[in-house]
Design a protein around this motif. Structure first.
Motif, PDB file in Angstrom:
ATOM      1  N   ALA A   1       0.863  -1.180   0.000  1.00 11.97           N
ATOM      2  CA  ALA A   1       0.000   0.000   0.000  1.00 11.97           C
ATOM      3  C   ALA A   1       0.901   1.232   0.000  1.00 11.97           C
ATOM      4  CB  ALA A   1      -0.909   0.007   1.220  1.00 11.97           C
ATOM      5  N   LEU A   2       0.683   2.097  -0.973  1.00 15.36           N
ATOM      6  CA  LEU A   2       1.486   3.311  -1.097  1.00 15.36           C
ATOM      7  C   LEU A   2       0.629   4.521  -0.744  1.00 15.36           C
ATOM      8  CD1 LEU A   2       3.362   2.659  -4.472  1.00 15.36           C
ATOM      9  CD2 LEU A   2       4.115   2.110  -2.159  1.00 15.36           C
ATOM     10  N   LYS A   3       1.175   5.374   0.120  1.00 19.13           N
ATOM     11  CA  LYS A   3       0.507   6.643   0.408  1.00 19.13           C
ATOM     12  C   LYS A   3       1.083   7.675  -0.554  1.00 19.13           C
ATOM     13  CE  LYS A   3      -0.483   9.984   4.032  1.00 19.13           C
ATOM     14  NZ  LYS A   3      -0.211  10.426   5.433  1.00 19.13           N
ATOM     15  N   GLN A   4       0.278   8.077  -1.508  1.00  9.21           N
ATOM     16  CA  GLN A   4       0.740   8.971  -2.548  1.00  9.21           C
ATOM     17  C   GLN A   4       0.476  10.442  -2.185  1.00  9.21           C
ATOM     18  OE1 GLN A   4       2.557   8.029  -4.858  1.00  9.21           O
ATOM     19  NE2 GLN A   4       1.869   6.192  -5.915  1.00  9.21           N
TER      20      GLN A   4
ATOM     21  N   ILE B   1      -2.766  11.481  -7.244  1.00 14.60           N
ATOM     22  CA  ILE B   1      -3.985  10.687  -7.327  1.00 14.60           C
ATOM     23  C   ILE B   1      -4.863  11.171  -8.479  1.00 14.60           C
ATOM     24  CG2 ILE B   1      -6.080   9.988  -6.118  1.00 14.60           C
ATOM     25  CD1 ILE B   1      -3.551   8.768  -4.992  1.00 14.60           C
ATOM     26  N   LYS B   2      -5.286  10.230  -9.311  1.00 13.05           N
ATOM     27  CA  LYS B   2      -6.170  10.496 -10.436  1.00 13.05           C
ATOM     28  C   LYS B   2      -7.510   9.779 -10.210  1.00 13.05           C
ATOM     29  CE  LYS B   2      -2.773  12.654 -12.398  1.00 13.05           C
ATOM     30  NZ  LYS B   2      -2.748  14.133 -12.417  1.00 13.05           N
ATOM     31  N   PRO B   3      -8.559  10.207 -10.889  1.00 14.15           N
ATOM     32  CA  PRO B   3      -9.875   9.570 -10.676  1.00 14.15           C
ATOM     33  C   PRO B   3      -9.860   8.055 -10.866  1.00 14.15           C
ATOM     34  CG  PRO B   3     -10.148  11.610 -11.879  1.00 14.15           C
ATOM     35  CD  PRO B   3      -8.663  11.385 -11.777  1.00 14.15           C
ATOM     36  N   HIS B   4      -9.088   7.544 -11.843  1.00  8.75           N
ATOM     37  CA  HIS B   4      -9.121   6.096 -12.087  1.00  8.75           C
ATOM     38  C   HIS B   4      -8.475   5.309 -10.951  1.00  8.75           C
ATOM     39  CE1 HIS B   4      -5.031   7.007 -13.684  1.00  8.75           C
ATOM     40  NE2 HIS B   4      -4.754   5.768 -13.298  1.00  8.75           N
ATOM     41  N   HIS B   5      -7.626   5.962 -10.132  1.00  5.25           N
ATOM     42  CA  HIS B   5      -7.021   5.265  -8.998  1.00  5.25           C
ATOM     43  C   HIS B   5      -8.064   4.860  -7.951  1.00  5.25           C
ATOM     44  CE1 HIS B   5      -2.988   7.368 -10.001  1.00  5.25           C
ATOM     45  NE2 HIS B   5      -2.959   6.116 -10.418  1.00  5.25           N
ATOM     46  N   LEU B   6      -9.117   5.657  -7.843  1.00  7.74           N
ATOM     47  CA  LEU B   6     -10.093   5.444  -6.772  1.00  7.74           C
ATOM     48  C   LEU B   6     -11.439   4.950  -7.287  1.00  7.74           C
ATOM     49  CD1 LEU B   6      -9.394   8.710  -4.728  1.00  7.74           C
ATOM     50  CD2 LEU B   6      -8.262   6.486  -4.544  1.00  7.74           C
TER      51      LEU B   6
ATOM     52  N   LEU C   1      -3.039   3.810  -2.181  1.00  9.94           N
ATOM     53  CA  LEU C   1      -3.254   2.913  -3.311  1.00  9.94           C
ATOM     54  C   LEU C   1      -2.711   1.536  -2.960  1.00  9.94           C
ATOM     55  CD1 LEU C   1      -2.255   5.166  -6.357  1.00  9.94           C
ATOM     56  CD2 LEU C   1      -4.519   4.781  -5.378  1.00  9.94           C
ATOM     57  N   LEU C   2      -3.510   0.519  -3.230  1.00 11.19           N
ATOM     58  CA  LEU C   2      -3.115  -0.856  -2.928  1.00 11.19           C
ATOM     59  C   LEU C   2      -2.717  -1.555  -4.219  1.00 11.19           C
ATOM     60  CD1 LEU C   2      -2.900  -3.268  -0.945  1.00 11.19           C
ATOM     61  CD2 LEU C   2      -5.295  -3.744  -1.433  1.00 11.19           C
TER      62      LEU C   2
END
Length: 320
Positions: free
Chosen positions: A172-175, A180-185, A198-199
């Motif tokens: 898990a990365l804390k960016q 962060i982009k919409p597709h990440h979430l 992000l996992l």
């Protein structure tokens, strides 16, 4: 027709089943050669079966056969992940398309061979499922036409070492917020406060280790399976049934899985796709395959049985 590959007289040999435990050797060394021969290959296999029954060709006793995977040299092996409604009932958001992982041919092993589990693999589970074997090159083929590219079906125990997947192969990365982009979430709910985690999960060691793609013993030609979406699939551990399911319980039907694969990958003759695990449990094993831990059954047999395709047996071998 049921076809297979064994080591016979010290070399790989394609065989055709004559009876339950009897077969005849074909002129092909590798299954891809027969597949690429098309109808001529199938006609030659049928003629060999008839000749063996008539006593004109020698019959091979399979009691002590040295089985290989039916097609030991595919250019690629794909698996369709989490393609079962029993699992998807827990999905936070429904899948929008089939998800795939890959295995190398070094993961293949045959009927009656060991499945080798390393200590580092930790908790490891079986996944009984059918396998589609392509007979023609397929690229961007729609679902309604993709079955025309299928040669036949086999079965697999798609071993998954969730112990290593969720330890060594997950991070898990804390960016930074600007990264962060919409597709990440898009795939998960948003969390309160700073939401920049992000996992990442990687599947090579947990899915594609040596012996983690046991297949066989037979490759059954397409004509013998009228509907791949209505096959009973069962898994056994030490003689007990832990999963009793059906391909009718898939989240995505077989045609959608195959078509989606051809969008991203050029599927070649002999290539394999695991179409989805059996997961529904039994009275004694209510959690099905996800509650069946192979590493606790060292030396015991684990079996996969698929309607119309046969039964695959392997002995569990835990690293000492």
């Amino acid at each position: 027709m049921k076809l297979g590959t064994i080591r016979y007289q010290e070399r790989p040999t394609v065989i055709a089943r004559v009876a339950d435990d009897k077969a005849v050797a074909l002129e092909y060394r590798w299954m891809e050669d027969l597949i690429e021969a098309g109808n001529a290959g199938l006609d030659a296999a049928a003629a060999a079966i008839e000749a063996a029954i008539a006593g004109k060709f020698p019959i091979i006793d399979l009691a002590d056969a040295d089985w290989m995977a039916p097609n030991p040299r595919p250019s690629k092996i794909l698996g369709c992940a989490v393609n079962n409604n029993n699992l998807n009932q827990y999905a936070v958001r429904p899948m929008t398309a089939p998800m795939f992982f890959t295995k190398g041919r070094s993961a293949l092993t045959g009927h009656n061979k060991t499945i080798d589990i390393l200590k580092d693999h930790g908790q490891s589970i079986p996944e009984p499922e059918p396998v589609v074997v392509f007979g023609k090159t397929a690229k961007n083929v729609p679902p309604e036409k993709v079955m025309d590219h299928v040669f036949g079906y086999t079965l697999t125990n798609d071993v998954t070492a969730s112990g290593v997947k969720f330890s060594q192969d997950s991070i898990a990365l804390k960016q930074r917020p600007e990264v962060i982009k919409p597709h990440h979430l898009a795939w998960r709910p948003k969390f309160e406060g700073e939401d920049t985690y992000l996992l990442f999960i990687y599947h090579s060691k947990s899915k594609g280790a040596d012996t983690f793609a046991s297949m066989g013993p037979w490759l059954t030609t397409k004509d013998e399976i009228p509907d791949p979406n209505a096959l009973r699939v069962r898994g056994y551990i030490d003689g007990e049934c832990y999963a009793d399911d059906s391909t009718a319980n898939y989240f995505f039907p077989v045609e959608r899985v195959l078509s989606e694969a051809t969008k991203w990958f050029t599927m070649e003759p002999g290539d394999c796709i695991h179409t989805g695990t059996a997961s529904k449990g039994t009275e004694k094993h209510p959690r099905g395959n996800i509650g069946t831990y192979l590493h606790l059954y060292d030396g015991k047999l684990t079996d996969v049985e698929v309607e119309g395709l046969g039964r695959l047996s392997n002995r569990i071998n835990l690293e000492k």
